[in-house]
Design an enzyme around this catalytic site. Structure first.
Site, PDB file in Angstrom:
ATOM      1  N   CYS A 168      -5.507   3.937  -4.613  1.00  0.00           N
ATOM      2  CA  CYS A 168      -5.619   2.558  -4.132  1.00  0.00           C
ATOM      3  C   CYS A 168      -6.852   1.796  -4.613  1.00  0.00           C
ATOM      4  O   CYS A 168      -6.732   0.703  -5.161  1.00  0.00           O
ATOM      5  CB  CYS A 168      -5.544   2.526  -2.608  1.00  0.00           C
ATOM      6  SG  CYS A 168      -6.316   3.920  -1.793  1.00  0.00           S
TER       7      CYS A 168
ATOM      8  N   ASP B  61       0.839  -1.190   0.000  1.00  0.00           N
ATOM      9  CA  ASP B  61       0.000   0.000   0.000  1.00  0.00           C
ATOM     10  C   ASP B  61       0.882   1.251   0.000  1.00  0.00           C
ATOM     11  O   ASP B  61       1.592   1.509   0.981  1.00  0.00           O
ATOM     12  CB  ASP B  61      -0.896  -0.010   1.241  1.00  0.00           C
ATOM     13  CG  ASP B  61      -2.157   0.816   1.073  1.00  0.00           C
ATOM     14  OD1 ASP B  61      -2.150   1.725   0.226  1.00  0.00           O
ATOM     15  OD2 ASP B  61      -3.141   0.559   1.777  1.00  0.00           O
ATOM     16  N   ASP B  62       0.862   1.997  -1.090  1.00  0.00           N
ATOM     17  CA  ASP B  62       1.658   3.235  -1.211  1.00  0.00           C
ATOM     18  C   ASP B  62       3.158   2.986  -1.132  1.00  0.00           C
ATOM     19  O   ASP B  62       3.916   3.899  -0.791  1.00  0.00           O
ATOM     20  CB  ASP B  62       1.271   4.253  -0.122  1.00  0.00           C
ATOM     21  CG  ASP B  62      -0.121   4.816  -0.294  1.00  0.00           C
ATOM     22  OD1 ASP B  62      -0.823   4.387  -1.222  1.00  0.00           O
ATOM     23  OD2 ASP B  62      -0.515   5.678   0.506  1.00  0.00           O
TER      24      ASP B  62
ATOM     25  N   HIS C 124     -11.075  -2.536   0.178  1.00  0.00           N
ATOM     26  CA  HIS C 124     -11.178  -1.223  -0.464  1.00  0.00           C
ATOM     27  C   HIS C 124     -11.964  -1.208  -1.767  1.00  0.00           C
ATOM     28  O   HIS C 124     -11.768  -0.330  -2.609  1.00  0.00           O
ATOM     29  CB  HIS C 124      -9.790  -0.613  -0.678  1.00  0.00           C
ATOM     30  CG  HIS C 124      -9.698   0.794  -0.169  1.00  0.00           C
ATOM     31  ND1 HIS C 124      -8.865   1.753  -0.710  1.00  0.00           N
ATOM     32  CD2 HIS C 124     -10.345   1.406   0.846  1.00  0.00           C
ATOM     33  CE1 HIS C 124      -8.995   2.883  -0.050  1.00  0.00           C
ATOM     34  NE2 HIS C 124      -9.893   2.707   0.899  1.00  0.00           N
TER      35      HIS C 124
END
Length: 521
Positions: free
Chosen positions: A75, A35-36, A138
């Site tokens: 995301c 994530d990121d 998500h």
């Protein structure tokens, strides 16, 4: 031929046939989505601190893909694309509330993954795979959008990002699910100390993944593990053992713990003697979130800007493929590849035909991974924000039809997607159209997108001609999905998820008052 001799050859033939069947059986799949995490966060890709020994070893034992892209610089849409093999503009994970806007799934989002989409675990069921997601989903948090309604058999994790803590009156804390019921909430049963950065969530996610691998192997069941840990998304966290260990601060601590976790998962596959029958892929959902820096963001290496932009730093990702005995060790392949390719490639390796009633954007990379056969040499990469095609990469060249980082209003509030990287005429704070005369860069000579090729050169005209033809073909086939990220409503937030009654954690929702979501980025 005498009886004993015939018996020997028959036995040998049976053994050979059994071995052939075993080695040609569909592999297990482990997709690790960070994530990121930025392209420049791995030692093997040049991070000076060299604090990712397990990922560096994974690359040395497998294939490194330096030209690997996500499908969106944010995301939720990129995760939707991984699991559907389709661009967000096709699968509906975009907004039309404003031109060229990034959108995702906060708590107040009404929509989620469309029921018309066919997700990877749904396809893998055709060959008896058991699928589990560990970590961040998500793709919509309302009941009909959750993982177990979309092909996954198991889930441990959360539907939204770990923002908070909230007061549970104006906004509820995010629930953590075990399969179809919540088992607590972030900042309550699942603590993240925002002051110190301490949390044991990554360790919980690691154990969930290891347990799933062990159980499926024991049952001799083919499996798909989608391991989506989120520790490198702000607010960044790590467990006590890793806090303060990195030269890079708290973000580096999180990277070190994720690297350790990758090592543990690969070690488990070896211990169970199934590494030769398990395809593992490591990547990230989008570029490093430079607006969270410097303490809570990673590095995009030599590339321009970061998360939320369609410059290289926003969408080029670290990527490693690992499958001992099948992928040659120490390989580096510069094929232009995309997270959407994981959908098509996984189906190919599993021996499952992809859906034939829709256009897929993912390509089958198995010839490249297994034989280094470059069958996709002219494959383009499309860079979208919302439903606007911002840029296209073809070969070494990239053409920007629109440029925009973020608004002057956001910038004046301290939100900067490109800190210290302003390039005049390129990193614009107003949406700038270049469709009649695109900005074109040669990414081999200029990976930082700092020096546009002169429009007066033959090189520019030749490249423009080739890329224009690609764009024209693409737009002719484009059937946009119904946008899922347009409507918001406070009433749909995580007030009373399934299982809240058992825990005494149900909250009262406000009256429904839908509105069009505002997306400033």
């Amino acid at each position: 031929m005498s009886g004993p001799t015939l018996t020997f050859w028959c036995a040998l033939l049976c053994v050979f046939r059994a071995q052939k069947i075993e080695t040609s059986s569909p592999p297990n799949f482990v997709i690790m989505l960070m994530d990121d995490m930025g392209w420049g966060d791995l030692g093997v890709l040049g991070q000076p601190s060299r604090e990712t020994p397990n990922l560096d070893a994974m690359a040395a034992q497998g294939m490194l893909l330096p030209n690997f892209y996500t499908a969106n610089p944010l995301c939720s849409p990129s995760r939707a694309s991984l699991l559907t093999g389709r661009l967000p503009v096709r699968n509906g994970f975009y907004t039309t509330n404003g031109h060229a806007r990034n959108a995702y799934t906060p708590q107040e989002i009404v929509g989620g993954i469309s029921p018309d989409e066919i997700l990877l675990p749904q396809m893998l069921k055709k060959k008896g795979y058991v699928s589990k997601i560990v970590g961040k989903w998500h793709l919509g948090h309302r009941a009909q959008y959750l993982p177990l309604k979309n092909g996954f058999d198991e889930w441990f994790g959360a539907p939204n990002c770990h923002f908070g803590p909230y007061n549970n009156s104006e906004r509820p804390n995010i629930p953590v699910y075990n399969n179809s019921e919540m088992v607590g909430r972030y900042y309550e049963e699942f603590e993240i100390d925002k002051k110190t950065g301490e949390s044991n969530l990554t360790q919980i996610y690691l154990q969930e993944g290891l347990d799933f691998i062990y159980r499926q192997n024991l049952a001799q069941q083919p499996f798909f593990l989608y391991w989506a840990a989120d520790a490198t998304h702000a607010p960044v966290y790590a467990s006590r053992h890793f806090l303060g260990k990195s030269q890079r601060g708290r973000y580096g601590d999180a990277v070190m713990e994720l690297d350790y976790s990758v090592g543990q998962i690969l070690s488990k596959l070896r211990t169970l003697d199934i590494e030769n029958n398990t395809f593992v892929f490591f990547t990230s959902d989008n570029g490093a979130a430079l607006m969270s820096g410097p303490n809570e963001s990673g590095s995009n290496g030599p590339f321009l800007c970061g998360k939320e932009t369609t410059y290289e730093g926003g969408m080029r990702e670290p990527a490693i493929a690992w499958w001992p005995g099948h992928i040659s060790a120490g390989t580096v392949d510069f094929q232009l590849a995309s997270v959407m390719d994981l959908y098509t490639t996984s189906l190919s390796l599993a021996g499952i035909s992809p859906p034939d009633d829709r256009l897929l954007d993912g390509l089958d990379l198995s010839p490249i991974l297994l034989n280094s056969s470059h069958i996709h040499q002219n494959r383009p990469i499309f860079f979208y924000r919302g439903n606007e095609l911002m840029a296209v990469r073809l070969g070494q060249y990239k053409a920007h039809f629109w440029t925009w980082t973020n608004s002057w209003e956001e910038l004046h509030k301290g939100v900067n997607f490109c800190p210290g990287q302003e390039v005049p005429g390129v990193t614009t704070h107003e949406q700038k159209e270049h469709t009649l005369q695109p900005l074109i860069f040669h990414l081999g000579r200029d990976p930082g997108e700092k020096f546009p090729i002169s429009v007066l050169t033959k090189e520019y005209l030749d490249v423009l001609s080739r890329i224009s033809a690609v764009v024209e073909r693409h737009k002719k086939t484009l059937v946009a999905g119904i946008p899922q990220l347009n409507m918001c409503d406070l009433a749909v937030m995580n007030w009373a998820p399934a299982g809240c009654e058992k825990l005494g954690k149900c909250l009262k929702a406000p009256t429904s008052t839908p509105w069009k979501c505002e997306w400033p980025h």
